[in-house]
Write an enzyme that holds these catalytic residues in place. Structure first.
Site, mmCIF file in Angstrom:
data_model
loop_
_atom_site.group_PDB
_atom_site.id
_atom_site.type_symbol
_atom_site.label_atom_id
_atom_site.label_comp_id
_atom_site.label_asym_id
_atom_site.label_seq_id
_atom_site.Cartn_x
_atom_site.Cartn_y
_atom_site.Cartn_z
ATOM 1 N N GLY A 202 -10.928 -23.742 21.746
ATOM 2 C CA GLY A 202 -11.971 -23.207 22.336
ATOM 3 C C GLY A 202 -11.191 -22.519 23.584
ATOM 4 O O GLY A 202 -10.355 -22.219 23.149
ATOM 5 N N LYS B 18 -16.862 -37.403 33.143
ATOM 6 C CA LYS B 18 -15.838 -37.044 33.035
ATOM 7 C C LYS B 18 -14.999 -37.842 34.184
ATOM 8 O O LYS B 18 -14.088 -38.518 33.875
ATOM 9 C CB LYS B 18 -14.878 -35.588 33.494
ATOM 10 C CG LYS B 18 -15.745 -34.927 32.760
ATOM 11 C CD LYS B 18 -14.256 -34.343 32.141
ATOM 12 C CE LYS B 18 -14.744 -33.333 31.327
ATOM 13 N NZ LYS B 18 -13.565 -32.928 30.654
ATOM 14 N N GLY C 283 -16.182 -23.505 20.163
ATOM 15 C CA GLY C 283 -14.778 -23.200 20.454
ATOM 16 C C GLY C 283 -14.768 -22.350 18.979
ATOM 17 O O GLY C 283 -16.486 -22.550 18.122
ATOM 18 N N TYR D 169 -22.141 -34.813 32.880
ATOM 19 C CA TYR D 169 -20.986 -33.570 32.037
ATOM 20 C C TYR D 169 -19.757 -34.958 33.664
ATOM 21 O O TYR D 169 -18.825 -35.222 33.258
ATOM 22 C CB TYR D 169 -20.252 -32.285 32.667
ATOM 23 C CG TYR D 169 -19.285 -31.573 32.861
ATOM 24 C CD1 TYR D 169 -18.550 -31.203 31.594
ATOM 25 C CD2 TYR D 169 -18.751 -31.651 33.782
ATOM 26 C CE1 TYR D 169 -17.848 -30.528 31.716
ATOM 27 C CE2 TYR D 169 -17.881 -30.646 33.557
ATOM 28 C CZ TYR D 169 -17.159 -30.338 33.119
ATOM 29 O OH TYR D 169 -15.855 -29.413 32.329
HETATM 30 P P1 NAD Z 1 -14.760 -25.043 25.857
HETATM 31 O O1 NAD Z 1 -15.541 -25.284 25.874
HETATM 32 O O2 NAD Z 1 -14.232 -23.716 25.674
HETATM 33 O O3 NAD Z 1 -13.417 -25.441 25.519
HETATM 34 C C1 NAD Z 1 -13.847 -26.846 24.817
HETATM 35 C C2 NAD Z 1 -13.558 -26.850 23.249
HETATM 36 O O4 NAD Z 1 -13.959 -29.080 22.628
HETATM 37 C C3 NAD Z 1 -14.306 -25.943 22.906
HETATM 38 O O5 NAD Z 1 -13.345 -25.623 20.777
HETATM 39 C C4 NAD Z 1 -15.037 -27.755 21.865
HETATM 40 O O6 NAD Z 1 -15.426 -26.769 20.472
HETATM 41 C C5 NAD Z 1 -14.998 -28.243 21.557
HETATM 42 N N1 NAD Z 1 -15.736 -29.412 21.286
HETATM 43 C C6 NAD Z 1 -16.664 -30.248 22.282
HETATM 44 N N2 NAD Z 1 -17.197 -31.902 21.911
HETATM 45 C C7 NAD Z 1 -16.129 -31.693 20.809
HETATM 46 C C8 NAD Z 1 -15.931 -32.834 20.290
HETATM 47 N N3 NAD Z 1 -17.018 -33.844 20.499
HETATM 48 N N4 NAD Z 1 -14.908 -32.558 18.989
HETATM 49 C C9 NAD Z 1 -14.037 -31.919 19.214
HETATM 50 N N5 NAD Z 1 -13.994 -31.067 19.711
HETATM 51 C C10 NAD Z 1 -15.461 -30.813 20.817
HETATM 52 O O7 NAD Z 1 -13.841 -25.252 27.351
HETATM 53 P P2 NAD Z 1 -12.867 -25.052 28.553
HETATM 54 O O8 NAD Z 1 -12.786 -24.261 29.077
HETATM 55 O O9 NAD Z 1 -11.929 -24.207 27.247
HETATM 56 O O10 NAD Z 1 -12.045 -26.398 28.848
HETATM 57 C C11 NAD Z 1 -11.343 -26.701 28.083
HETATM 58 C C12 NAD Z 1 -11.680 -28.718 29.285
HETATM 59 O O11 NAD Z 1 -10.850 -28.231 29.953
HETATM 60 C C13 NAD Z 1 -13.271 -29.102 28.760
HETATM 61 O O12 NAD Z 1 -13.059 -30.547 28.925
HETATM 62 C C14 NAD Z 1 -13.319 -29.442 30.291
HETATM 63 O O13 NAD Z 1 -13.949 -29.548 30.392
HETATM 64 C C15 NAD Z 1 -11.784 -28.803 31.053
HETATM 65 N N6 NAD Z 1 -12.386 -28.199 32.366
HETATM 66 C C16 NAD Z 1 -12.106 -26.775 32.127
HETATM 67 C C17 NAD Z 1 -12.932 -25.575 33.451
HETATM 68 C C18 NAD Z 1 -12.645 -24.668 32.923
HETATM 69 O O14 NAD Z 1 -12.941 -24.191 33.888
HETATM 70 N N7 NAD Z 1 -12.371 -23.731 32.665
HETATM 71 C C19 NAD Z 1 -12.535 -26.329 34.571
HETATM 72 C C20 NAD Z 1 -12.974 -28.332 34.516
HETATM 73 C C21 NAD Z 1 -12.729 -28.565 33.628
#
Ligand code: NAD
Ligand code: UDP
Length: 310
Positions: free
Chosen positions: A10, A147, A36, A143
């Site tokens: 991702g 979390k 991703g 969500y």
């Molecule tokens: P993103 O959606 O780009 O990445 C999430 C990844 O998890 C993706 O590659 C997706 O394919 C994979 N995924 C989803 N469900 C899955 C499953 N069941 N099994 C295996 N893989 C799975 O989002 P991101 O921004 O890179 O976020 C990454 C993490 O950071 C997440 O847990 C998100 O909650 C947390 N987060 C991100 C932000 C932000 O602003 N980017 C803020 C708070 C928390």
């Protein structure tokens, strides 16, 4: 050091894979490719220390690693609301599977939690001690509550089974490798401006967010994993707060074209304000983000230009 990164293909995960490989570590990237993309890690495939594995964290798995970063979970409201029950399963069963593995192999494990655990906050800025204001039955609950439950599991495995945990609460983060159709505000505004479309402000644009550039965020995540002063939770994000209207104006100032600002309905339970109190991160990680929004946008816009073939 062998590291498992769930959600590694991702947005944040791919940057984390890249950073750890750069430090000479072995990285096992696990992803179900919901949000991703293989191409996010395509440039890492030739590295003998990198392995990509298609797997869903909802199903148990066994691997030998020293560190686990649990990032698997769609982060954009559009994507996590697409199949809300699956989102809860991913957060809760994903956490149980990762924690079970950490317990079995003695790995240290970090959870990518979120500022969403604070819901629509009544305390501003938000310190880690604030317990939040989440609607448990709203559209964002899959969500937010998923979390929150994952954090509960992390602390129970820590207390009951001495699992070596770290928890970070990530605030809005942006940068290259976000999906153009991700639905989050920074990607939406940049893509709309590049296409010459109008920028869609939800509500009146007076709601606030604090935007962290991905490089700063990854640094804080790794520092949290590798320090021993606290298991967390640790807020990580950029504490400089902007209204959504200010963000739209900043993007329009950088991308010339016919785009105007238009208003659309505010989605339900959309938090009105958000800004991290990062004093804990500053103290235990010796970390402060140093890429301001303007510079971060300058580093992000060329990526979207390329994605759109412009
Ligand atoms: P993103 O959606 O780009 O990445 C999430 C990844 O998890 C993706 O590659 C997706 O394919 C994979 N995924 C989803 N469900 C899955 C499953 N069941 N099994 C295996 N893989 C799975 O989002 P991101 O921004 O890179 O976020 C990454 C993490 O950071 C997440 O847990 C998100 O909650 C947390 N987060 C991100 C932000 C932000 O602003 N980017 C803020 C708070 C928390
Ligand atoms: N937002 C907006 N226009 C968009 C996308 C989002 O005005 O095209 C708003 C959204 O309503 C929210 C803020 O921008 O108030 C941040 O939204 P995002 O989905 O990026 O993250 P989150 O709400 O989870 O912080």
């Amino acid at each position: 050091m062998a590291t498992l990164i769930t959600g590694g293909a991702g947005f944040l995960g791919s940057h984390l894979c890249e950073r750890l490989l750069g430090q000479g570590e072995e990285v096992l990237c696990m992803d179900n490719f919901f949000t991703g993309r293989r191409k996010n890690v395509a440039h890492l495939m030739a590295n003998p220390n990198f392995e990509l594995m298609r797997h869903d964290v909802v199903d148990p798995f066994k691997v030998e690693v020293d560190r686990i970063y649990n990032l698997a979970c769609p982060a954009s409201p559009v994507h996590y609301q697409h199949n809300p029950i699956k989102t809860v399963k991913t957060s809760v069963m994903g956490a149980i599977n990762c924690l079970g593995l950490a317990k079995r192999v003695g790995a240290r494990i970090l959870q990518a939690s979120t500022s969403e655990v604070y819901g629509d906050p009544e305390v501003h800025p938000q310190p880690e001690s604030y317990r939040g204001n989440v609607n448990p039955i709203g559209l964002r609950a899959c969500y937010d509550e998923g979390k929150r439950c994952a954090e509960t599991l992390f602390f129970d495995y820590h207390r009951e089974n001495s699992v070596d945990i770290r928890v970070v609460r990530i605030f809005n983060t942006y940068g290259p490798r976000m999906l153009p159709n991700d639905g989050r505000v920074v990607s939406n505004f940049i893509v709309q401006a590049l296409r010459g479309e109008d920028l869609t402000i939800y509500g009146d644009g007076s709601q606030t967010r604090s935007f962290c550039f991905v490089d700063d965020l990854i640094e804080a995540m790794i520092r949290t994993m590798e320090q021993d002063q606290t298991v967390g939770p640790v807020n990580i994000g950029n504490p400089v707060e902007f209204t959504i209207r200010e963000l739209a104006e900043k993007v329009l100032g950088k991308i010339e074209g016919p785009s105007k600002i238009v208003k659309e309905d505010l989605p339900s339970d959309d938090p009105m304000q958000r800004k991290p109190d990062i004093s804990l991160a500053q103290k235990v990680l010796g970390w402060t983000p140093n890429i301001e929004l303007s510079e971060g946008l300058d580093r992000t816009i060329p990526y979207f230009r390329q994605c759109l073939g412009l």
